[in-house]
Design a protein around this motif. Structure first.
Motif, PDB file in Angstrom:
ATOM      1  N   ASP A  25     -14.054  -3.635  -5.887  1.00  0.00           N
ATOM      2  CA  ASP A  25     -12.724  -3.975  -6.405  1.00  0.00           C
ATOM      3  C   ASP A  25     -11.661  -3.777  -5.332  1.00  0.00           C
ATOM      4  N   LEU A  26     -11.823  -2.727  -4.529  1.00  0.00           N
ATOM      5  CA  LEU A  26     -10.873  -2.472  -3.450  1.00  0.00           C
ATOM      6  C   LEU A  26     -10.910  -3.596  -2.418  1.00  0.00           C
ATOM      7  N   GLY A  27     -12.128  -4.046  -2.099  1.00  0.00           N
ATOM      8  CA  GLY A  27     -12.268  -5.132  -1.143  1.00  0.00           C
ATOM      9  C   GLY A  27     -11.641  -6.418  -1.645  1.00  0.00           C
ATOM     10  N   TYR A  71       0.807  -1.213   0.000  1.00  0.00           N
ATOM     11  CA  TYR A  71       0.000   0.000   0.000  1.00  0.00           C
ATOM     12  C   TYR A  71       0.845   1.270   0.000  1.00  0.00           C
ATOM     13  N   ASN A  72       1.872   1.308  -0.835  1.00  0.00           N
ATOM     14  CA  ASN A  72       2.708   2.501  -0.978  1.00  0.00           C
ATOM     15  C   ASN A  72       3.465   2.438  -2.301  1.00  0.00           C
ATOM     16  N   GLU A  73       4.342   3.400  -2.536  1.00  0.00           N
ATOM     17  CA  GLU A  73       5.081   3.478  -3.794  1.00  0.00           C
ATOM     18  C   GLU A  73       6.042   2.305  -3.990  1.00  0.00           C
ATOM     19  N   TYR A  74       6.441   1.694  -2.907  1.00  0.00           N
ATOM     20  CA  TYR A  74       7.377   0.575  -3.001  1.00  0.00           C
ATOM     21  C   TYR A  74       6.817  -0.540  -3.886  1.00  0.00           C
ATOM     22  N   ALA A  75       5.509  -0.731  -3.854  1.00  0.00           N
ATOM     23  CA  ALA A  75       4.870  -1.797  -4.633  1.00  0.00           C
ATOM     24  C   ALA A  75       5.074  -1.620  -6.132  1.00  0.00           C
ATOM     25  N   ASP A  76       5.355  -0.389  -6.574  1.00  0.00           N
ATOM     26  CA  ASP A  76       5.541  -0.120  -8.002  1.00  0.00           C
ATOM     27  C   ASP A  76       7.017  -0.070  -8.395  1.00  0.00           C
ATOM     28  N   SER A  77       7.898  -0.357  -7.455  1.00  0.00           N
ATOM     29  CA  SER A  77       9.331  -0.229  -7.714  1.00  0.00           C
ATOM     30  C   SER A  77       9.943  -1.523  -8.238  1.00  0.00           C
ATOM     31  N   ASN A  92      -9.223  -6.636  -3.866  1.00  0.00           N
ATOM     32  CA  ASN A  92      -7.779  -6.441  -3.895  1.00  0.00           C
ATOM     33  C   ASN A  92      -7.160  -6.633  -2.510  1.00  0.00           C
ATOM     34  N   ASN A  93      -7.806  -6.078  -1.497  1.00  0.00           N
ATOM     35  CA  ASN A  93      -7.306  -6.244  -0.123  1.00  0.00           C
ATOM     36  C   ASN A  93      -7.306  -7.705   0.295  1.00  0.00           C
ATOM     37  N   LEU A  94      -8.364  -8.416  -0.064  1.00  0.00           N
ATOM     38  CA  LEU A  94      -8.469  -9.828   0.279  1.00  0.00           C
ATOM     39  C   LEU A  94      -7.381 -10.641  -0.411  1.00  0.00           C
ATOM     40  N   VAL A  95      -7.151 -10.348  -1.678  1.00  0.00           N
ATOM     41  CA  VAL A  95      -6.114 -11.048  -2.442  1.00  0.00           C
ATOM     42  C   VAL A  95      -4.745 -10.838  -1.802  1.00  0.00           C
ATOM     43  N   ILE A  96      -4.459  -9.613  -1.431  1.00  0.00           N
ATOM     44  CA  ILE A  96      -3.161  -9.297  -0.823  1.00  0.00           C
ATOM     45  C   ILE A  96      -2.972 -10.049   0.486  1.00  0.00           C
ATOM     46  N   HIS A  97      -4.002 -10.090   1.328  1.00  0.00           N
ATOM     47  CA  HIS A  97      -3.867 -10.759   2.617  1.00  0.00           C
ATOM     48  C   HIS A  97      -3.792 -12.279   2.467  1.00  0.00           C
ATOM     49  N   ILE A  98      -4.493 -12.823   1.493  1.00  0.00           N
ATOM     50  CA  ILE A  98      -4.364 -14.260   1.229  1.00  0.00           C
ATOM     51  C   ILE A  98      -2.953 -14.573   0.755  1.00  0.00           C
ATOM     52  N   LEU A  99      -2.441 -13.716  -0.122  1.00  0.00           N
ATOM     53  CA  LEU A  99      -1.105 -13.925  -0.658  1.00  0.00           C
ATOM     54  C   LEU A  99      -0.046 -13.835   0.445  1.00  0.00           C
ATOM     55  N   ILE A 100      -0.183 -12.857   1.333  1.00  0.00           N
ATOM     56  CA  ILE A 100       0.766 -12.730   2.446  1.00  0.00           C
ATOM     57  C   ILE A 100       0.717 -13.972   3.340  1.00  0.00           C
ATOM     58  N   THR A 101      -0.494 -14.461   3.596  1.00  0.00           N
ATOM     59  CA  THR A 101      -0.655 -15.668   4.410  1.00  0.00           C
ATOM     60  C   THR A 101       0.055 -16.855   3.773  1.00  0.00           C
TER      61      THR A 101
END
Length: 237
Positions: A215-217, A173-179, A219-228
């Protein structure tokens, strides 16, 4: 081409009429005044070739004078372009170093030694101690802490859900994700490999159960599943 700390010195002086002394540079870069003196020597030699010079006055400090504006701006633009993508790998400000360390602790499978981190960041033990203090303050916002494993180093401690929330904030959730740094990171590569599969699975489950999400919801769910999944695969859960 100059390094990123040298560029920070130029950036601090450019466009300013006032002098800056070594202590002020030390605060800006978070390094010792001795390091500032060493950096300044190289910076002065470098920019003299590219349309600018840095003057020094006792009891006042350093000030930049532009001799050839076109030459200098062309040079600085080239330097900025080449260094911008490196700021996540070679952090120079205290904030950048703090973020770097938090990302490091979040995905480390083993405790990290302070001496190794000092060398990695290129800072003194005094500067690192202050950086670590700031890291601990930031981690408190997530109810996380740093603990010491005897003879092994520092490690992140806290509730799994809080660690995942912090990971999402600092990696996605910041610019780092696009680096490029994220793309080449193990978590970034994991994201690239599994993101589409996870996203399609989430969409299919929602459709099958006639449940809608923004779409935001999603996306958030996908990110947390992926982190898990990432933390499970690395044995960090």
């Amino acid at each position: 081409m100059m390094d990123i700390r040298s560029y920070q010195i130029i950036d601090s002086l450019y466009g300013k009429q006032d002098y800056l002394d070594q202590e002020e540079f030390s605060d800006i870069l978070g390094v010792s005044t001795r390091t500032i003196r060493e950096l300044m020597k190289n910076v002065r030699e470098e920019i003299n070739k590219h349309g600018a010079l840095i003057t020094y006055k006792n009891n006042l400090g350093y000030r930049m004078e532009i001799v050839d504006s076109r030459m200098f701006l062309t040079y600085i633009d080239e330097v900025h372009t080449s260094l911008n993508s490196l700021k996540y790998e070679y952090p120079i400000t205290q904030k950048e170093r703090c973020d770097y360390l938090i990302r490091k602790f979040l995905v480390s499978e083993q405790p990290l030694k302070s001496d190794d981190l000092c060398e990695e960041l290129g800072v003194s033990k005094t500067t690192f101690a202050q950086d670590l203090k700031n890291v601990k303050e930031e981690l408190k916002k997530y109810r996380l802490s740093l603990q010491t494993a005897f003879r092994k180093g520092l490690y992140l401690d806290g509730n799994e859900s809080d660690i995942q929330r912090c990971t999402a904030d600092y990696y996605f959730y910041n610019e780092y994700a696009d680096s490029d740094s994220f793309t080449e990171h193990t978590l970034g590569m994991f994201y690239k490999k599994y993101e589409l599969t996870i996203r399609n699975t989430v969409r299919n489950v929602l459709d099958q159960n006639h449940y809608s999400m923004t779409d935001l919801g999603v996306n958030n769910l996908v990110i947390h599943i992926l982190i898990t999944l990432f933390r499970t695969e690395k044995g960090m859960d």
